[in-house]
Design a protein around this motif. Sequence first.
Motif, mmCIF file in Angstrom:
data_model
loop_
_atom_site.group_PDB
_atom_site.id
_atom_site.type_symbol
_atom_site.label_atom_id
_atom_site.label_comp_id
_atom_site.label_asym_id
_atom_site.label_seq_id
_atom_site.Cartn_x
_atom_site.Cartn_y
_atom_site.Cartn_z
ATOM 1 N N CYS A 41 0.589 -1.250 0.005
ATOM 2 C CA CYS A 41 0.024 -0.085 0.026
ATOM 3 C C CYS A 41 0.942 1.458 -0.017
ATOM 4 O O CYS A 41 0.586 2.372 -0.484
ATOM 5 C CB CYS A 41 -0.955 -0.013 1.002
ATOM 6 S SG CYS A 41 -2.071 1.288 1.393
ATOM 7 N N THR A 42 2.064 1.094 0.767
ATOM 8 C CA THR A 42 2.936 2.322 0.488
ATOM 9 C C THR A 42 3.349 2.654 -0.945
ATOM 10 O O THR A 42 3.283 3.854 -1.027
ATOM 11 C CB THR A 42 4.238 1.856 1.501
ATOM 12 O OG1 THR A 42 4.018 1.546 2.823
ATOM 13 C CG2 THR A 42 5.367 3.042 1.445
ATOM 14 N N PHE A 67 -0.891 6.438 9.036
ATOM 15 C CA PHE A 67 0.276 5.591 8.766
ATOM 16 C C PHE A 67 1.503 6.677 8.323
ATOM 17 O O PHE A 67 1.196 7.374 7.482
ATOM 18 C CB PHE A 67 0.161 4.375 7.919
ATOM 19 C CG PHE A 67 0.956 3.612 7.879
ATOM 20 C CD1 PHE A 67 1.392 2.828 8.960
ATOM 21 C CD2 PHE A 67 1.769 3.234 6.539
ATOM 22 C CE1 PHE A 67 2.366 1.645 8.923
ATOM 23 C CE2 PHE A 67 2.803 2.140 6.452
ATOM 24 C CZ PHE A 67 3.314 1.543 7.798
ATOM 25 N N ASP A 137 -7.061 6.728 2.398
ATOM 26 C CA ASP A 137 -6.299 5.653 2.905
ATOM 27 C C ASP A 137 -7.336 4.799 3.401
ATOM 28 O O ASP A 137 -7.879 5.047 4.347
ATOM 29 C CB ASP A 137 -5.217 5.895 3.666
ATOM 30 C CG ASP A 137 -4.563 4.859 4.280
ATOM 31 O OD1 ASP A 137 -4.998 3.690 4.511
ATOM 32 O OD2 ASP A 137 -3.245 5.171 4.523
ATOM 33 N N ALA A 139 -6.766 1.422 3.969
ATOM 34 C CA ALA A 139 -6.007 0.349 4.195
ATOM 35 C C ALA A 139 -6.865 -0.454 5.607
ATOM 36 O O ALA A 139 -6.929 -1.636 5.685
ATOM 37 C CB ALA A 139 -4.627 0.665 5.010
ATOM 38 N N SER A 161 -4.219 -1.862 1.736
ATOM 39 C CA SER A 161 -3.087 -2.852 2.041
ATOM 40 C C SER A 161 -3.515 -4.186 2.409
ATOM 41 O O SER A 161 -4.706 -4.419 2.777
ATOM 42 C CB SER A 161 -2.501 -2.133 3.335
ATOM 43 O OG SER A 161 -1.639 -3.130 3.937
ATOM 44 N N ASP A 163 -1.088 -6.380 3.487
ATOM 45 C CA ASP A 163 -0.121 -6.754 4.420
ATOM 46 C C ASP A 163 -0.285 -7.833 5.393
ATOM 47 O O ASP A 163 -1.618 -8.178 5.515
ATOM 48 C CB ASP A 163 1.032 -5.746 5.074
ATOM 49 C CG ASP A 163 0.345 -5.227 6.025
ATOM 50 O OD1 ASP A 163 -0.541 -5.584 6.614
ATOM 51 O OD2 ASP A 163 0.992 -3.666 6.269
ATOM 52 N N LYS A 166 -3.364 -7.279 8.206
ATOM 53 C CA LYS A 166 -4.639 -6.422 7.521
ATOM 54 C C LYS A 166 -5.773 -7.552 7.656
ATOM 55 O O LYS A 166 -5.462 -8.682 8.015
ATOM 56 C CB LYS A 166 -4.507 -5.925 6.206
ATOM 57 C CG LYS A 166 -3.554 -4.661 6.259
ATOM 58 C CD LYS A 166 -3.913 -3.571 7.071
ATOM 59 C CE LYS A 166 -3.390 -2.447 6.991
ATOM 60 N NZ LYS A 166 -1.865 -2.472 7.581
ATOM 61 N N TYR A 308 -2.959 5.511 15.228
ATOM 62 C CA TYR A 308 -1.540 5.602 14.780
ATOM 63 C C TYR A 308 -0.887 6.761 15.575
ATOM 64 O O TYR A 308 -1.629 7.738 15.494
ATOM 65 C CB TYR A 308 -1.570 5.737 13.366
ATOM 66 C CG TYR A 308 -2.014 4.736 12.443
ATOM 67 C CD1 TYR A 308 -1.607 3.820 11.933
ATOM 68 C CD2 TYR A 308 -3.478 4.557 12.287
ATOM 69 C CE1 TYR A 308 -1.642 2.776 11.201
ATOM 70 C CE2 TYR A 308 -4.043 3.390 11.596
ATOM 71 C CZ TYR A 308 -3.077 2.513 11.126
ATOM 72 O OH TYR A 308 -3.618 1.467 10.430
HETATM 73 C C1 LIG Z 1 -3.585 2.732 7.504
HETATM 74 C C2 LIG Z 1 -2.299 2.604 6.621
HETATM 75 N N1 LIG Z 1 -1.950 2.921 5.336
HETATM 76 C C3 LIG Z 1 -1.116 2.396 4.795
HETATM 77 C C4 LIG Z 1 -0.352 1.334 5.306
HETATM 78 C C5 LIG Z 1 0.603 0.793 4.251
HETATM 79 O O1 LIG Z 1 0.556 -0.636 3.767
HETATM 80 P P1 LIG Z 1 1.669 -1.600 3.385
HETATM 81 O O2 LIG Z 1 2.214 -2.171 4.661
HETATM 82 O O3 LIG Z 1 0.927 -2.283 2.700
HETATM 83 O O4 LIG Z 1 2.547 -0.768 2.752
HETATM 84 C C6 LIG Z 1 -0.624 0.755 6.467
HETATM 85 C C7 LIG Z 1 -0.116 -0.134 7.000
HETATM 86 O O5 LIG Z 1 0.124 -0.694 8.053
HETATM 87 C C8 LIG Z 1 -1.558 1.370 7.229
HETATM 88 O O6 LIG Z 1 -1.906 0.782 8.296
#
Ligand SMILES: Cc1ncc(COP(=O)(O)O)c(C=O)c1O
Length: 362
Positions: A41-42, A67, A137, A139, A161, A163, A166, A308
């Motif tokens: 997601c980054t 994040f 966002d 995620a 995301s 990862d 999630k 966060y």
């Molecule tokens: C709110 C949020 N945005 C973005 C991300 C980024 O995700 P990724 O780990 O897939 O890069 C995360 C990851 O923890 C997240 O919690």
Amino acid sequence: MAAAGRVAASRWIGRGPECAAFEKEFGTHLGADHVLLTNNCTSAIYLALRVAGIGPGDEVIVSTINFVACASAVVELGATPVFADVDPHTLNILPDAVARLRNPRTRAVIVLHYGGHPCDMNEIRSAAGDGVFILEDSANAIASDYHGQRCGTLGDAGVFSFDAMKILVMGDGGALVLTSPELVERAEALRYLGLAPSQTSGLEAMQQSMTRWWDYDVVAPSGRFISNDMAAAMGRVQLRRLETFLARRRVVWDVYQARLADVAGIVPPPEPAEGCTTSYYLYWIQCDRRDDLAAFLKDRGVYTTFRYYPLHQVPYYKTTMSLHNADRASETTLNLPLHQNLSDDDVHRVCDLVTEHAANRA
Ligand SMILES: Cc1ncc(COP(=O)(O)O)c(C=O)c1O
């Protein structure tokens, strides 16, 4: 395991048919026409801001409870993140804060649907004004609805995301949803080294009878943010099980809500706003002796955390600002365990411990 085995048996584990199938199926789940699977997601956040044309001299309003990748992508592109305060209980960005911070340099707003509860997107859109790019966002909000429409499809771009932490996981993975078809082709190129989408494989070029299939050009230099068929195949299985995951998470949420409602000194989270649904990604309580409660739970084998950590408090960003609601939330908020593999006994044990802690300190 069966899906991974199927991909291995196909003798091709790179980007291929499983990635394309995941994009189509996830698009159906969201009601979105353009979904780009990414390696995380980054990368999707970075791609979204890059196709939006964010660069030096621009300001991007970012919910301070978010994040770190959201602020980092803004800085990497040479723009300035401007941190906005949140609602004290939902921890979602305040539309009023967006309206206050907006100025002629504002090019984008990044919102987070905290814990899965949708932000008030209509209010945010009108606070941001015309021509400001809105990035959701999502995620935390893989299946959250805002007045009948999925989170991640309400702004100009949405990111997800997959990862390992999630709801739908594929080891690592992410998705970028774009509402403007014009931006999709550019995003596809930037996702893969800046190669034009029609030029992504020498093998394909050879099959199309090009004479020198190894020649190529780039539309713009970029990184490599594609996924692969192993990850996508896992994601497709998870997508089919998503409803079951959400149903279980909802049960856990409901037990917490029922058992913690009347515990002295504990403020449970609000339910989603009228017309909205949540994905039950996080469960958060607020209390005055938060650190003491976290230590008490840790000593009894229960992992808790705070998501966060406010971005305006991260030393790197060198802000001296105080954002009252976020500052207070970061002293009082604790995320209790919430995932689909928790047993009823696990959840009741956490509730017993929170109740015991409150009683000991009354
Ligand atoms: C709110 C949020 N945005 C973005 C991300 C980024 O995700 P990724 O780990 O897939 O890069 C995360 C990851 O923890 C997240 O919690």
